[in-house]
Design a protein around this motif. Structure first.
Motif, PDB file in Angstrom:
ATOM      1  N   PRO A 450       0.951  -1.227  -0.037  1.00 40.12           N
ATOM      2  CA  PRO A 450       0.006   0.054   0.056  1.00 40.12           C
ATOM      3  C   PRO A 450       0.888   1.372   0.269  1.00 40.12           C
ATOM      4  O   PRO A 450       1.918   1.412   0.284  1.00 40.12           O
ATOM      5  CB  PRO A 450      -0.697  -0.067   1.225  1.00 40.12           C
ATOM      6  CG  PRO A 450      -0.262  -0.926   2.430  1.00 40.12           C
ATOM      7  CD  PRO A 450       0.862  -1.946   1.278  1.00 40.12           C
ATOM      8  N   ASN A 451       0.334   2.333  -0.406  1.00 38.92           N
ATOM      9  CA  ASN A 451       1.114   3.715  -0.318  1.00 38.92           C
ATOM     10  C   ASN A 451       0.162   4.642   0.537  1.00 38.92           C
ATOM     11  O   ASN A 451      -0.828   4.203   1.228  1.00 38.92           O
ATOM     12  CB  ASN A 451       1.306   4.397  -1.925  1.00 38.92           C
ATOM     13  CG  ASN A 451       0.002   4.453  -2.643  1.00 38.92           C
ATOM     14  OD1 ASN A 451      -1.096   4.455  -2.026  1.00 38.92           O
ATOM     15  ND2 ASN A 451      -0.093   4.530  -3.891  1.00 38.92           N
ATOM     16  N   SER A 452       0.517   5.829   0.363  1.00 32.65           N
ATOM     17  CA  SER A 452       0.105   6.718   1.367  1.00 32.65           C
ATOM     18  C   SER A 452      -1.677   6.836   1.015  1.00 32.65           C
ATOM     19  O   SER A 452      -2.325   7.233   2.126  1.00 32.65           O
ATOM     20  CB  SER A 452       0.778   8.170   1.103  1.00 32.65           C
ATOM     21  OG  SER A 452       0.236   9.230   2.074  1.00 32.65           O
ATOM     22  N   THR A 484       5.153   8.082   6.215  1.00 31.45           N
ATOM     23  CA  THR A 484       5.044   9.106   7.059  1.00 31.45           C
ATOM     24  C   THR A 484       3.470   9.834   7.027  1.00 31.45           C
ATOM     25  O   THR A 484       3.232  10.284   5.903  1.00 31.45           O
ATOM     26  CB  THR A 484       6.169  10.258   7.038  1.00 31.45           C
ATOM     27  OG1 THR A 484       7.267   9.758   7.131  1.00 31.45           O
ATOM     28  CG2 THR A 484       5.923  11.459   8.038  1.00 31.45           C
ATOM     29  N   PRO A 485       2.935   9.915   7.812  1.00 34.22           N
ATOM     30  CA  PRO A 485       1.547  10.314   7.888  1.00 34.22           C
ATOM     31  C   PRO A 485       1.595  11.991   7.459  1.00 34.22           C
ATOM     32  O   PRO A 485       2.597  12.707   7.806  1.00 34.22           O
ATOM     33  CB  PRO A 485       1.123  10.267   9.360  1.00 34.22           C
ATOM     34  CG  PRO A 485       1.747   9.163  10.198  1.00 34.22           C
ATOM     35  CD  PRO A 485       3.006   9.399   9.349  1.00 34.22           C
ATOM     36  N   VAL A 486       0.562  12.158   6.293  1.00 34.98           N
ATOM     37  CA  VAL A 486       0.552  13.471   5.972  1.00 34.98           C
ATOM     38  C   VAL A 486      -0.894  14.311   6.220  1.00 34.98           C
ATOM     39  O   VAL A 486      -1.610  13.442   7.296  1.00 34.98           O
ATOM     40  CB  VAL A 486       0.721  13.691   4.345  1.00 34.98           C
ATOM     41  CG1 VAL A 486       2.141  12.997   4.021  1.00 34.98           C
ATOM     42  CG2 VAL A 486      -0.287  12.760   3.723  1.00 34.98           C
ATOM     43  N   MET A 487      -1.013  15.398   5.984  1.00 30.31           N
ATOM     44  CA  MET A 487      -2.354  16.170   6.229  1.00 30.31           C
ATOM     45  C   MET A 487      -3.457  15.237   6.194  1.00 30.31           C
ATOM     46  O   MET A 487      -4.357  15.325   7.218  1.00 30.31           O
ATOM     47  CB  MET A 487      -2.528  17.501   5.474  1.00 30.31           C
ATOM     48  CG  MET A 487      -3.396  18.392   6.099  1.00 30.31           C
ATOM     49  SD  MET A 487      -2.846  19.202   7.477  1.00 30.31           S
ATOM     50  CE  MET A 487      -1.459  20.304   7.112  1.00 30.31           C
ATOM     51  N   CYS A 491      -6.458  14.345   8.978  1.00 25.81           N
ATOM     52  CA  CYS A 491      -7.515  14.927   8.705  1.00 25.81           C
ATOM     53  C   CYS A 491      -8.815  13.688   8.913  1.00 25.81           C
ATOM     54  O   CYS A 491      -9.722  13.980   9.663  1.00 25.81           O
ATOM     55  CB  CYS A 491      -7.730  15.353   7.223  1.00 25.81           C
ATOM     56  SG  CYS A 491      -9.418  16.215   7.016  1.00 25.81           S
ATOM     57  N   CYS A 492      -8.532  12.730   8.451  1.00 26.62           N
ATOM     58  CA  CYS A 492      -9.257  11.454   8.842  1.00 26.62           C
ATOM     59  C   CYS A 492      -9.445  11.058  10.133  1.00 26.62           C
ATOM     60  O   CYS A 492     -10.453  10.491  10.650  1.00 26.62           O
ATOM     61  CB  CYS A 492      -8.655  10.042   7.666  1.00 26.62           C
ATOM     62  SG  CYS A 492      -8.812  10.435   6.026  1.00 26.62           S
ATOM     63  N   PRO A 514       2.613  17.457  13.768  1.00 30.04           N
ATOM     64  CA  PRO A 514       3.855  17.747  13.492  1.00 30.04           C
ATOM     65  C   PRO A 514       3.846  18.738  12.450  1.00 30.04           C
ATOM     66  O   PRO A 514       5.058  19.397  12.276  1.00 30.04           O
ATOM     67  CB  PRO A 514       4.626  16.804  12.968  1.00 30.04           C
ATOM     68  CG  PRO A 514       3.613  15.617  12.394  1.00 30.04           C
ATOM     69  CD  PRO A 514       2.366  15.799  13.414  1.00 30.04           C
ATOM     70  N   MET A 515       2.729  19.326  11.858  1.00 35.10           N
ATOM     71  CA  MET A 515       2.616  20.337  10.944  1.00 35.10           C
ATOM     72  C   MET A 515       1.417  21.233  11.352  1.00 35.10           C
ATOM     73  O   MET A 515       0.617  20.770  12.205  1.00 35.10           O
ATOM     74  CB  MET A 515       2.739  19.861   9.502  1.00 35.10           C
ATOM     75  CG  MET A 515       1.394  19.297   9.067  1.00 35.10           C
ATOM     76  SD  MET A 515       1.040  17.395   9.657  1.00 35.10           S
ATOM     77  CE  MET A 515       2.207  16.639   8.591  1.00 35.10           C
TER      78      MET A 515
END
Length: 606
Positions: A450-452, A484-487, A491-492, A514-515
C-alpha cells in the motif's frame, strides 16, 4: 525453433507456394527482383516454389518485408520455404529475420530466432537490443547489451547510438556516464548520431550543463542536435537560453519551430508562443496543439477554443488537449460535450482521451455516459489498459455504482496499488467500511504494497463506519511500510474522533500534529461540535477558522447552526452580522442529474 511454422505454414501454404512454377531458377530470381521493384511482395513470395532461392534473393524479400507494414504473413512464408528447402541460414539472414520479426511487433519470435543463432555479430546483437527498446523494455535492452560485452563483441557506433536512449529513460544516470566513457575510449564521441544521443540523454535527465558541454564538443551538429538542446532548455525552464540557440540555428525544420513554441507554452509564455507560431513558414497541427495546451494551462480556455476552431487540421491530440483543458477548469459538462462532438466527427478516441473523460463522468456522476465510455473502451480494444481499468473503478464508485466498481476491479488480471486503492476508497465513500478493510487485508496478502493514498482510503473507511480502535491500528501500521502520515491522514483521524464524539481526544490529537493543521481539519472538528452540541469548543474553533480561512462561508454557517440548535438566537444574529460586515455570501449548492443521456445542472432554490 519454428516447428510450429514447419507444421502450420509449410503444410498450409504448400499449395500457394506451388501455384506458380517458373521455367528455371535464373528466371525465377529475376521474376522475384522484378516483382519487388514493382512493390508486389505477395506475388514475389508466391513464386518461391519450384526452385531453391539463394541468400541475395531471400535478403531482398526480407528487405521488402521491412518496408511494408504488418508483413509477418509474408515473412513466415519465406521462413517456411527456407525450412522446406532445407536452406542453411547464415548469420546475415538470421539477423534479417530478427529485425523483420521485431519491426513487425513479434518480439517473442525475434528473440527465439536470436537465441537459436549459432554465431552472432555486433549487427545481430544491436538488432535485438533495438527491438526491445522499440517495445519500451529498456531493462532487457541493457541486459542484452551487457550480454554482448561478456561474449567479447565490441559495440560499434550504431550500438551506442541505439542503447543510449535506454540510459536516458533509466532513473540512475551513472550507467549513462559509464557508457559515455566507453564511447570516448572507443573513439566514437564525434559521431553525429552518438553525439545527438548523448545530448538527448543528458537533456532527459535534466543535466543541461553536461548536455551543453556535449553539444559544444560535437563538431557536426545537425538539426536534431540543435532541436534536442532547445527542447531541453525549454523543458527545464531556461526559455531565454533556448531562444538564443533557436536564433543561432543555421537550419530549422518544423520540429525545431515546434520545440520553441512548446517551450514558450509550457512556461506560461503563451503570447510569445503565438507570435512565433504566426512566424512559422508552415504551421502544423503539433504547434497548434501546443498552443491549445498553453492557453488551457494559463486559464485562457476561451482562446484555446477559438484557436481549436480556426485550426485547418485537427487530430485526436487536438481534441484531447481541449477536453483536458475544460476538465482542469472544472467545466465538466462542456468537456463531456466536446468528447461527444469528437466522436461524432469520426475521430476515434485513444487511451489518453479515455483517461481524460473518465474523471469527467465521475465528477458529473454521469453513470449513463460513463457506461457508454466503458463500451467505447472495449470496442477500441483498450480493456486491458491498467490505467483505464483503474479509471473505470473510480468512475463507477463516484457515480454511485459500487457494484459496477467491483466488477471493474474483478476483471483486472493483476491489480496494482492504484486498483486496490481506488476500490478501497470507493467502498469507504459508500459506507462499506468492513468490505474496504477486508479488501485491504487481501491486498497485503497478495504482496501489493500500500501507499500513502491507500491508507487515506483505509482511514476513511474506518471513519465512515465508526471503527476508532481499527483506525488507530492502521494509523500506526503506516510506519511498517515506511509511510510518514501527512495532512490527509490526520484529517481522517480528526474526522473519525469527532464523529465518534471524542472531541477532547480529537483536539489533543490536532494540537500534537507535527505540521500546521489545514483549515479543513479544523472544519471537521467544528462539524463534530455541531453534531455533539459542543458550543464552547465550537466557538474556539470558529475563531481559529475565521483567522485561517476567513472567506469560507461554510465555517460561518456551521457556527450559526450550532447556535440555532441550542436556541442561542443572539449568536445566530451575531454570525449573520459578521458575514454581512465582511461581505461573505453563502455559496448555493450545485448538483448534476442525468436525464435521457443529458447532464443537467441546477442550484439550490431552482
Amino acid at each position: 525453433m519454428f516447428q510450429k511454422i514447419k507444421r502450420d505454414l509449410v503444410n498450409q501454404n504448400n499449395r500457394r507456394l506451388m501455384s506458380f512454377r517458373p521455367s528455371g531458377e535464373t528466371d525465377a530470381k529475376g521474376d522475384v527482383r522484378s516483382l519487388l521493384r514493382d512493390g508486389r511482395l505477395d506475388a514475389a513470395v508466391n513464386i518461391l516454389a519450384g526452385f531453391k532461392a539463394d541468400t541475395p534473393t531471400y535478403a531482398a524479400l526480407l528487405q521488402a518485408c521491412l518496408k511494408k507494414e504488418a508483413a509477418i504473413p509474408e515473412a513466415k512464408l519465406i521462413h517456411a520455404h527456407i525450412i522446406q528447402t532445407e536452406f542453411k541460414l547464415g548469420m546475415f539472414l538470421n539477423t534479417k529475420f530478427v529485425t523483420v520479426y521485431a519491426m513487425s511487433g513479434c518480439l517473442v519470435d525475434a528473440r527465439q530466432m536470436f537465441e537459436e543463432m549459432r554465431e552472432r555479430d555486433v549487427v545481430s546483437w544491436t538488432s535485438m537490443i533495438a527491438a526491445y527498446l522499440r517495445h519500451g523494455d529498456n531493462e532487457e535492452a541493457l541486459v542484452l547489451f551487457y550480454g554482448m560485452l561478456k561474449t567479447g563483441i565490441h559495440p560499434d557506433h550504431f550500438t551506442f547510438a541505439t542503447i543510449l536512449p535506454a540510459c536516458a529513460n533509466m532513473v540512475d544516470l551513472e550507467l549513462g556516464r559509464i557508457l559515455h566513457q566507453r564511447i570516448i575510449t572507443g573513439g566514437f564521441e564525434q559521431d553525429v548520431f552518438i553525439g545527438s544521443a548523448l545530448v538527448d540523454m543528458y537533456v532527459k535527465r535534466g543535466r543541461m550543463d553536461d548536455a551543453r558541454h556535449m553539444f559544444d564538443k560535437t563538431s557536426e551538429r545537425d538539426v536534431v542536435v540543435w532541436t534536442a538542446m532547445i527542447a531541453g532548455y525549454s523543458q527545464n525552464g531556461y526559455v531565454a537560453e533556448a531562444l538564443k540557440l533557436f536564433q543561432k540555428m543555421p537550419e530549422r525544420n518544423v520540429v525545431s519551430w515546434n520545440a520553441m513554441i512548446v517551450g514558450y507554452a509550457q512556461n506560461g509564455l503563451v503570447d510569445e508562443a503565438l507570435e512565433l507560431f504566426q512566424q512559422m513558414p508552415k504551421q502544423d497541427v503539433v504547434s497548434g496543439n501546443a498552443l491549445i495546451v498553453g492557453y488551457a494551462q494559463n486559464g485562457q480556455i476561451d482562446k484555446a477554443l477559438q484557436l481549436f476552431q480556426r485550426m485547418p487540421e485537427r487530430n485526436v491530440v487536438s481534441w484531447n488537449s481541449l477536453i483536458r483543458g475544460y476538465a482542469q477548469r472544472g467545466l465538466f459538462a462542456e468537456a463531456l460535450k466536446l468528447f461527444q462532438q469528437m466522436k461524432a466527427t469520426g475521430v476515434k478516441p485513444n487511451s489518453v482521451g479515455f483517461t481524460n473523460i473518465l474523471p469527467v463522468c465521475a465528477n458529473l456522476a454521469a453513470l449513463g455516459h460513463g457506461k457508454e465510455v466503458h463500451e467505447d473502451i472495449i470496442r477500441c480494444g483498450f480493456q486491458s489498459d491498467i490505467f483505464l481499468e483503474n479509471g473505470l473503478i473510480d468512475m463507477y464508485a463516484k457515480c454511485g455504482s459500487i457494484e459496477g466498481a467491483r466488477k471493474a476491479f474483478d476483471v483486472i488480471l493483476t491489480p496494482d496499488v492504484v486498483s486496490y486503492t481506488a476500490m478501497i476508497i470507493g467502498y469507504a465513500m459508500h459506507g462499506f467500511g468492513r468490505e474496504a478493510l477486508e479488501l485491504f487485508e487481501n491486498m497485503q496478502h497478495s504482496g501489493v504494497q500500500p501507499n500513502s493514498i491507500t491508507f487515506v482510503g483505509v482511514l476513511s473507511a474506518c471513519c465512515h463506519t465508526g471503527l476508532v480502535d481499527d483506525a488507530w491500528q492502521y494509523f500506526d501500521l503506516m510506519r511498517n511500510y515506511h509511510i510518514t502520515p501527512v495532512m490527509e491522514h490526520y484529517c481522517c483521524m480528526v474526522d473519525l474522533l469527532g464523529r465518534a464524539g471524542c472531541l477532547k481526544e480529537a483536539r489533543d490529537f490536532l494540537d500534537k500534529m507535527p505540521m500546521k493543521p489545514h483549515p479543513a481539519i479544523w472544519g471537521h472538528l467544528l462539524a463534530a461540535c455541531r453534531s455533539h452540541s459542543n458550543i464552547e469548543l465550537g466557538e474556539i474553533i470558529s475563531e481559529k477558522l475565521f483567522e485561517l480561512d476567513s472567506r469560507n462561508s461554510a465555517h460561518y454557517v456551521l457556527l450559526s447552526n450550532i447556535y440555532a440548535a441550542a436556541g442561542r438566537w443572539e449568536g445566530v444574529q451575531k454570525v449573520r452580522k459578521l458575514m454581512k460586515d465582511r461581505e461573505i455570501k453563502k455559496m448555493p449548492a450545485c448538483s448534476w442529474i442525468e436525464v435521457d443521456s443529458k447532464v443537467c445542472a441546477f442550484l439550490a432554490g431552482d
